[in-house]
Design a protein around this motif. Structure first.
Motif: not given
Length: 99
Positions: A1-7, A42-45, A65-68, A90-99
């Motif tokens: 099961m994958s997880m996604t977070q963003s900020g 974890v992948i961060v874009q 890492t799994p924490t940041g 600049e404002t930077i958006g990020w999305t992190a998810y597991t693969v």
């Protein structure tokens, strides 16, 4: 099961371009709101969401890492202008998810 977070965060660079791999003293630490499970891949874009400086900003990531992760805004060469690494906020958006 994958997880996604963003900020998003506001990031600027008042430092010269880093020229030695692994030198992360000018990077900013981002901690995930909820850590991913230990051992997760974890992948961060990232995406630059504003246009506040005339030169093109680049984003460098390190130590995901799994924490940041660590992040740095780094001005890049473009349009005949030599980049010095320094860039306005600049404002930077990020999305992190597991693969």
């Amino acid at each position: 099961m994958s997880m996604t977070q963003s900020g998003k965060l506001t990031l600027s660079s008042t430092n010269s371009t880093e020229t030695v791999g692994g030198q992360t003293g000018t990077f900013t630490q981002v901690n995930f709101p909820t850590p991913f499970p230990a051992g997760s891949d974890v992948i961060v874009q990232t995406t630059v969401q504003t246009f506040n400086g005339p030169e093109t900003p680049g984003v460098r990531l390190h130590n995901v890492t799994p924490t940041g992760f660590l992040i740095r805004l780094n001005e890049i060469y473009g349009g005949g202008i030599s980049a010095d690494g320094k860039h306005s906020a600049e404002t930077i958006g990020w999305t992190a998810y597991t693969v």
